[in-house]
Enzyme design. Structure first.
Site, PDB file in Angstrom:
ATOM      1  N   GLU A 270       0.831  -1.207   0.000  1.00  0.00           N
ATOM      2  CA  GLU A 270       0.000   0.000   0.000  1.00  0.00           C
ATOM      3  C   GLU A 270       0.865   1.256   0.000  1.00  0.00           C
ATOM      4  O   GLU A 270       1.876   1.337   0.694  1.00  0.00           O
ATOM      5  CB  GLU A 270      -0.904  -0.015   1.242  1.00  0.00           C
ATOM      6  CG  GLU A 270      -1.805   1.194   1.402  1.00  0.00           C
ATOM      7  CD  GLU A 270      -2.550   1.198   2.730  1.00  0.00           C
ATOM      8  OE1 GLU A 270      -3.485   2.006   2.871  1.00  0.00           O
ATOM      9  OE2 GLU A 270      -2.194   0.395   3.613  1.00  0.00           O
ATOM     10  N   LYS A 327      -9.811   2.044  -2.666  1.00  0.00           N
ATOM     11  CA  LYS A 327     -10.295   1.565  -1.370  1.00  0.00           C
ATOM     12  C   LYS A 327     -11.641   2.209  -1.059  1.00  0.00           C
ATOM     13  O   LYS A 327     -11.803   3.430  -1.185  1.00  0.00           O
ATOM     14  CB  LYS A 327      -9.279   1.916  -0.286  1.00  0.00           C
ATOM     15  CG  LYS A 327      -9.613   1.398   1.105  1.00  0.00           C
ATOM     16  CD  LYS A 327      -8.489   1.747   2.089  1.00  0.00           C
ATOM     17  CE  LYS A 327      -8.787   1.204   3.475  1.00  0.00           C
ATOM     18  NZ  LYS A 327      -7.724   1.558   4.457  1.00  0.00           N
ATOM     19  N   CYS A 381      -5.553  -2.808   3.033  1.00  0.00           N
ATOM     20  CA  CYS A 381      -5.370  -2.671   4.478  1.00  0.00           C
ATOM     21  C   CYS A 381      -6.597  -3.078   5.281  1.00  0.00           C
ATOM     22  O   CYS A 381      -6.953  -4.242   5.379  1.00  0.00           O
ATOM     23  CB  CYS A 381      -4.930  -1.244   4.789  1.00  0.00           C
ATOM     24  SG  CYS A 381      -4.328  -1.019   6.492  1.00  0.00           S
TER      25      CYS A 381
END
Length: 506
Positions: A270, A327, A381
């Site tokens: 990430e 995301k 994440c």
């Protein structure tokens, strides 16, 4: 039948303490229960602590007292299991360090309200084993959804590193939570001399060897694709240091170019690329050159007008971008401010995502084509914590692709708990997972939740790992949390009926 034995006497002594004394003892008991979470993994202590909590719960005079019991226990539980929450505030100690204890206390006390609601509800609807298991189970389910959800450190997570993980493929993490709570009730019964408790423990013990026997072989075959995991190990306080950014980037280039053979896919973590996607054409060409034309998955950020997105991009030969995923399940107060866009309508723009103050959510779960490797379900994440996000994907993937920056979580408990939940997702859905983390633990996880290759926490390096095959869709992948929701509601309903039946006899 009255309870006997040392356990019952111990609970009687706790009941005789002052209000403050009971809160302290119950908080300590909650901390003991948290020792089952990674990295300690002392799951027997967790079951013992929940058994003693059940003993205290049985003596609660009513729903209000049971709620206070749950809050005290829950506060201690979350204080220890979520101690990593202070780490982000220590990245810049001079500016934010003073907030760390308030963040930990506030989060722990707030999440403990769920435990308070659980025991208060369970006791109000009749109490006993049915109310205890049903109340805690139902509220743990709610914790994964309410206010965008935060199902971290569920009781069932203590079983992830055991053969009982297999049963998550049927009933998910909440099924594991039910096993912990049922084992706690049975243990309490045994400790107080009830033969039924020993019988129940014996019956539940059979699930252990059965889980080991039934866990499918999900190993990679000789023709499996090879994936290179890239772990730059950039500490968070140095990651965006202008004098060190290039060094971390060059490290990832070197890892991508290393070795004689070429993998089928290379994955960076990430926010690994320190350039916005819309300005990264030359940077992506450099990455592709280092990779020798092998497709590379990278984490970076991008802007769309004023909005900022946390993005995963698939980079093919020549630096062309074949797929982009933004995301969509963001961290409240960490990546965005709740209701910031609403406040902007009233002239308060400092917290509005639409004005670039924090990240904006992507359109939702998706599946991306990865050529010969098959279809990937991308996660970034925090999204790996939510099973419902995986179920929301439009179609069945061949593997899960998770990139993360766990440098925010420190070096003790947070990264290991995050890894454990990644293993749980694989077991729940019968899908292998490529997990690449900035500081670790990067890992290849098979479709039964076993780590087949990994890079240790806090080390820079790369690892070529074979991608295991997917298993057929699991029961949990098909049904989700609906069966456990029904079970918990039935338990609470039976608790209420049993309470009315006993009251009618008096």
């Amino acid at each position: 039948m009255p309870e006997t034995g040392r356990a019952a006497a111990l609970i009687d002594r706790v009941a005789g303490l002052s209000w403050r004394g009971r809160v302290l003892v119950l908080g300590a008991l909650g901390a003991v229960a948290a020792l089952g979470q990674a990295p300690v993994g002392a799951w027997p202590l967790s079951i013992l602590a929940f058994a003693l909590l059940y003993g205290v719960f049985l003596r609660a005079a009513g729903g209000r007292q049971a709620a206070w019991i749950g809050w005290a226990f829950g506060t201690g539980y979350f204080l220890l299991s979520l101690n990593w929450i202070i780490e982000p505030f220590l990245v810049d100690v001079a500016r934010h360090g003073w907030m760390a204890p308030f963040a930990l206390l506030g989060l722990s006390g707030g999440l403990a309200l769920f435990a308070a609601a659980a025991l208060g509800l369970g006791r109000s609807l009749g109490g006993g084993a049915l109310g205890f298991v049903g109340g805690l189970g139902l509220v743990e389910l709610a914790r994964g959804y309410v206010l965008t959800g935060f199902p971290w450190a569920q009781p069932g997570h203590v079983l992830i590193d055991t053969p009982l993980l297999h049963w998550a493929s049927y009933l998910g993490s909440l099924g594991l939570t039910a096993l912990v709570l049922l084992a706690a009730v049975a243990l309490w019964m045994a400790l107080t001399g009830a033969r039924a408790g020993f019988a129940a423990l014996g019956a539940m013990a059979l699930l252990w060897p059965l889980g080991a026997m039934l866990t499918p072989d999900a190993g990679a075959g000789p023709e499996a694709a090879i994936v290179r995991l890239i772990q730059p190990n950039a500490p968070q306080h140095e990651k965006w240091d202008p004098e060190k950014i290039q060094g971390f980037f060059d490290r990832q280039l070197a890892f991508s170019a290393a070795g004689e053979g070429r993998p089928d896919l290379i994955v960076w973590p990430e926010t690994a690329v320190p350039v916005m996607l819309e300005n990264a054409a030359r940077t992506l060409e450099v990455i592709s050159d280092a990779a020798g034309g092998v497709p590379v998955v990278v984490g970076l950020q991008r802007r769309e007008e004023l909005r900022l997105f946390n993005t995963l991009a698939l980079v093919e030969a020549g630096g062309s971008v074949a797929a982009v995923y933004d995301k969509h399940h963001l961290v409240p107060f960490g990546e965005y401010m709740p209701y910031g866009d609403v406040l902007a309508q009233w002239g308060i723009h400092g917290m509005a995502s639409k004005d670039g103050q924090g990240f904006s959510s992507g359109p939702g779960a998706q599946v991306i084509e990865m050529g010969a490797l098959g279809r990937a379900l991308p996660l970034i994440c925090y999204e790996g914590v939510f099973a419902q996000d995986l179920r929301a994907a439009p179609g069945r993937a061949d593997f899960i692709l998770l990139i993360t920056n766990d440098a925010w979580f420190g070096k003790f408990s947070g990264p290991y708990q995050h890894l454990a939940q990644a293993r749980l997702r694989s077991a729940e859905f019968g899908l292998p997972m490529i997990r690449v983390a900035n500081t670790g633990v990067s890992a290849m996880i098979d479709a039964a939740g076993r780590v087949t290759e990994s890079l240790p926490l806090g080390e820079a390096g790369w690892r070529d790992a074979a991608l295991p095959p997917p298993l057929p869709p699991t029961v949990y992948a098909r049904l989700g949390d609906a069966p456990m929701l029904a079970i918990f509601l039935v338990l609470l309903g039976l608790s209420r009926l049993d309470h009315r039946r006993r009251a009618a006899r008096i």
